[in-house]
Design a protein around this motif. Structure first.
Motif, PDB file in Angstrom:
ATOM      1  N   GLU A  46       0.862  -1.208   0.000  1.00  0.00           N
ATOM      2  CA  GLU A  46       0.000   0.000   0.000  1.00  0.00           C
ATOM      3  C   GLU A  46       0.892   1.250   0.000  1.00  0.00           C
ATOM      4  O   GLU A  46       1.956   1.255   0.641  1.00  0.00           O
ATOM      5  CB  GLU A  46      -0.824  -0.021   1.298  1.00  0.00           C
ATOM      6  CG  GLU A  46      -1.651   1.220   1.569  1.00  0.00           C
ATOM      7  CD  GLU A  46      -2.258   1.239   2.989  1.00  0.00           C
ATOM      8  OE1 GLU A  46      -1.579   0.773   3.953  1.00  0.00           O
ATOM      9  OE2 GLU A  46      -3.404   1.712   3.117  1.00  0.00           O
ATOM     10  N   ARG A 136      -3.971  10.282  21.180  1.00  0.00           N
ATOM     11  CA  ARG A 136      -3.248   9.199  20.512  1.00  0.00           C
ATOM     12  C   ARG A 136      -1.740   9.430  20.536  1.00  0.00           C
ATOM     13  O   ARG A 136      -1.271  10.570  20.371  1.00  0.00           O
ATOM     14  CB  ARG A 136      -3.686   9.082  19.046  1.00  0.00           C
ATOM     15  CG  ARG A 136      -5.143   8.765  18.884  1.00  0.00           C
ATOM     16  CD  ARG A 136      -5.529   8.820  17.431  1.00  0.00           C
ATOM     17  NE  ARG A 136      -5.107   7.633  16.724  1.00  0.00           N
ATOM     18  CZ  ARG A 136      -5.935   6.654  16.363  1.00  0.00           C
ATOM     19  NH1 ARG A 136      -7.224   6.731  16.612  1.00  0.00           N
ATOM     20  NH2 ARG A 136      -5.473   5.609  15.733  1.00  0.00           N
ATOM     21  N   HIS A 140      -3.467   8.635  12.836  1.00  0.00           N
ATOM     22  CA  HIS A 140      -3.751   7.743  11.687  1.00  0.00           C
ATOM     23  C   HIS A 140      -4.903   8.392  10.926  1.00  0.00           C
ATOM     24  O   HIS A 140      -6.076   8.096  11.176  1.00  0.00           O
ATOM     25  CB  HIS A 140      -4.100   6.326  12.153  1.00  0.00           C
ATOM     26  CG  HIS A 140      -4.044   5.344  11.023  1.00  0.00           C
ATOM     27  ND1 HIS A 140      -3.079   4.369  10.906  1.00  0.00           N
ATOM     28  CD2 HIS A 140      -4.820   5.227   9.917  1.00  0.00           C
ATOM     29  CE1 HIS A 140      -3.265   3.680   9.793  1.00  0.00           C
ATOM     30  NE2 HIS A 140      -4.331   4.188   9.181  1.00  0.00           N
ATOM     31  N   CYS A 168      -4.714  -3.056   2.756  1.00  0.00           N
ATOM     32  CA  CYS A 168      -4.448  -3.000   4.191  1.00  0.00           C
ATOM     33  C   CYS A 168      -5.638  -3.356   5.083  1.00  0.00           C
ATOM     34  O   CYS A 168      -5.973  -4.504   5.240  1.00  0.00           O
ATOM     35  CB  CYS A 168      -3.842  -1.655   4.580  1.00  0.00           C
ATOM     36  SG  CYS A 168      -3.115  -1.761   6.240  1.00  0.00           S
ATOM     37  N   ARG A 171      -8.189  -6.124   4.663  1.00  0.00           N
ATOM     38  CA  ARG A 171      -7.911  -7.550   4.868  1.00  0.00           C
ATOM     39  C   ARG A 171      -8.542  -8.089   6.147  1.00  0.00           C
ATOM     40  O   ARG A 171      -8.632  -9.297   6.345  1.00  0.00           O
ATOM     41  CB  ARG A 171      -6.410  -7.834   4.883  1.00  0.00           C
ATOM     42  CG  ARG A 171      -5.640  -7.426   6.160  1.00  0.00           C
ATOM     43  CD  ARG A 171      -4.158  -7.512   5.862  1.00  0.00           C
ATOM     44  NE  ARG A 171      -3.235  -7.289   6.961  1.00  0.00           N
ATOM     45  CZ  ARG A 171      -2.941  -6.119   7.522  1.00  0.00           C
ATOM     46  NH1 ARG A 171      -3.598  -5.017   7.173  1.00  0.00           N
ATOM     47  NH2 ARG A 171      -2.020  -6.038   8.464  1.00  0.00           N
ATOM     48  N   ARG A 172      -8.975  -7.192   7.028  1.00  0.00           N
ATOM     49  CA  ARG A 172      -9.538  -7.637   8.313  1.00  0.00           C
ATOM     50  C   ARG A 172     -11.035  -7.884   8.236  1.00  0.00           C
ATOM     51  O   ARG A 172     -11.650  -8.300   9.215  1.00  0.00           O
ATOM     52  CB  ARG A 172      -9.258  -6.574   9.376  1.00  0.00           C
ATOM     53  CG  ARG A 172      -7.771  -6.221   9.485  1.00  0.00           C
ATOM     54  CD  ARG A 172      -7.507  -5.274  10.629  1.00  0.00           C
ATOM     55  NE  ARG A 172      -6.160  -4.728  10.579  1.00  0.00           N
ATOM     56  CZ  ARG A 172      -5.065  -5.346  11.047  1.00  0.00           C
ATOM     57  NH1 ARG A 172      -5.169  -6.524  11.612  1.00  0.00           N
ATOM     58  NH2 ARG A 172      -3.885  -4.769  10.958  1.00  0.00           N
ATOM     59  N   THR A 194       1.080  -1.312   8.516  1.00  0.00           N
ATOM     60  CA  THR A 194       0.453  -1.510   9.818  1.00  0.00           C
ATOM     61  C   THR A 194       1.418  -1.091  10.922  1.00  0.00           C
ATOM     62  O   THR A 194       2.517  -1.647  11.024  1.00  0.00           O
ATOM     63  CB  THR A 194       0.033  -2.987   9.989  1.00  0.00           C
ATOM     64  OG1 THR A 194      -0.961  -3.279   9.012  1.00  0.00           O
ATOM     65  CG2 THR A 194      -0.548  -3.245  11.374  1.00  0.00           C
ATOM     66  N   PRO A 195       1.022  -0.097  11.742  1.00  0.00           N
ATOM     67  CA  PRO A 195       1.902   0.332  12.837  1.00  0.00           C
ATOM     68  C   PRO A 195       2.295  -0.841  13.731  1.00  0.00           C
ATOM     69  O   PRO A 195       1.509  -1.764  13.950  1.00  0.00           O
ATOM     70  CB  PRO A 195       1.040   1.344  13.595  1.00  0.00           C
ATOM     71  CG  PRO A 195       0.097   1.860  12.571  1.00  0.00           C
ATOM     72  CD  PRO A 195      -0.193   0.695  11.662  1.00  0.00           C
TER      73      PRO A 195
HETATM   74  N1  CDT Z   1      -3.001   1.275   6.527  1.00  0.00           N
HETATM   75  C1  CDT Z   1      -3.913   0.664   7.292  1.00  0.00           C
HETATM   76  O1  CDT Z   1      -5.044   0.465   6.884  1.00  0.00           O
HETATM   77  N2  CDT Z   1      -3.511   0.310   8.532  1.00  0.00           N
HETATM   78  C2  CDT Z   1      -4.397  -0.246   9.501  1.00  0.00           C
HETATM   79  C3  CDT Z   1      -3.977   0.229  10.847  1.00  0.00           C
HETATM   80  C4  CDT Z   1      -5.097   0.374  11.736  1.00  0.00           C
HETATM   81  S1  CDT Z   1      -4.577   1.066  13.274  1.00  0.00           S
HETATM   82  C5  CDT Z   1      -5.291   2.630  13.224  1.00  0.00           C
HETATM   83  C6  CDT Z   1      -4.454  -1.762   9.491  1.00  0.00           C
HETATM   84  O2  CDT Z   1      -5.561  -2.297   9.577  1.00  0.00           O
HETATM   85  O3  CDT Z   1      -3.416  -2.416   9.465  1.00  0.00           O
END
Ligand code: CDT
Length: 308
Positions: A46, A136, A140, A168, A171-172, A194-195
């Motif tokens: 991404e 925070r 983000h 990103c 995918r969840r 992803t942090p």
């Molecule tokens: N880029 C991205 O979508 N990152 C998100 C971070 C979420 S934490 C605010 C992720 O789902 O990995």
């Protein structure tokens, strides 16, 4: 039946001061490595061309727009397409898109092995917030800088394979994969930022984040009998860590390739798309087994409603 060698070009960090030429040159290096391994389709992260800029709060729209591409390919990204054409590698990568009528999207494109764009996807699930959040540890701000994607979850037959894209946070969400599964998808490609571990998070925190990423991707692959390639931008960007853990997952949900570093790293897997057929014709034969008369809430309601 079609077989393709699928590669994942995980990228290490890009700093705020790095221009597009830094990203493009590293992407080309990874593409040449991929060619030497016989890769036929290469997946990048991404927002592959820049640092993950939504962590920075900006009020000036002109400053915001410097992170966006007005054309694709443009003068700085043309070398990617030229090299892909020369090497005969199809590619997919993410970037921030500014349309001629001023819309902003978190986008990815897909090419064929001739370097022609065959598909575009605009990120639908935008995480984060739209105003500076004093609570925070880091910002983000995807909801500030991007509009939700307006193209749905399309698929394309590319190089003989039914392919779709996600980005990103998508995918969840099981809906992401199922919308493409209902169109017979055989390969979902997605990039992520992803942090990772920061001063607020323990090593267990990172382990949990990696687990959640793998869990989501493996479940999406298995439940839709599709390959999924999930590829990270990783490492420390101006003091802000991003996790690695790029994976390629097969239609049984098994990880068939996995990155080990938080740097530029190529992973690859020879994918035989015939193995999608077993799941699609047995346990996940959607036409025979889905009970859509009970799924109405999924499209009529966003949040949970507790009525008991
Ligand atoms: N880029 C991205 O979508 N990152 C998100 C971070 C979420 S934490 C605010 C992720 O789902 O990995």
């Amino acid at each position: 039946m079609v077989k393709l060698v699928v590669g994942g070009a995980q990228m290490g960090p890009l700093q705020k001061a790095d221009g597009r030429e830094v990203a493009v040159s590293r992407m080309i290096d990874l593409m040449r490595q991929a060619a030497s391994k016989g890769v036929e389709l290469l997946v990048y992260p991404e927002l592959a061309l820049t640092t993950f800029f939504p962590r920075w709060y900006m009020e000036n729209q002109r400053e915001v727009d410097t992170w966006f591409e007005r054309e694709m390919p443009g003068p700085q990204t043309a070398p990617l397409f030229e090299t892909a054409r020369e090497l005969g590698i199809a590619i997919t990568f993410g970037y921030a898109e500014l349309t001629p009528d001023g819309q902003h999207f978190n986008t990815s494109i897909l090419t064929n092995r001739k370097g022609e764009i065959v598909g575009k996807y605009r990120k639908i699930h935008l995480p984060g917030h739209d105003e500076f959040d004093t609570e925070r540890a880091f910002q983000h701000l995807e909801k500030r800088y991007f509009q939700p994607g307006d193209l749905g979850f399309p698929v394309w037959r590319n190089e003989g394979v039914v392919m779709g894209m996600a980005i990103c946070n998508d995918r969840r969400w099981p809906e992401t994969y199922r919308c493409m599964g209902l169109q017979g998808v055989e390969l979902v490609t997605l990039g992520y930022n992803t942090p990772s571990v920061n001063s607020q998070m323990s090593a267990e925190g990172l382990e949990q984040r990696l687990f959640h990423s793998e869990l989501s991707v493996q479940a999406g692959a298995y439940q839709n009998a599709t390959f999924v390639a999930a590829i990270a931008k990783a490492g420390m960007e101006d003091g802000h860590p991003l996790m690695g853990g790029s994976i390629i997952v097969d239609p049984n949900g098994f990880i068939v390739a996995k990155a080990e570093t938080e740097d530029d790293e190529l992973i690859h897997a020879a994918c035989d798309f015939e193995i999608c057929d077993f799941g699609k014709s047995t346990i996940f034969d959607f036409a025979r087994h889905r009970r859509i008369e009970h799924y109405g809430r999924i499209t009529s309601q966003a949040g949970a409603v507790v009525e008991v």
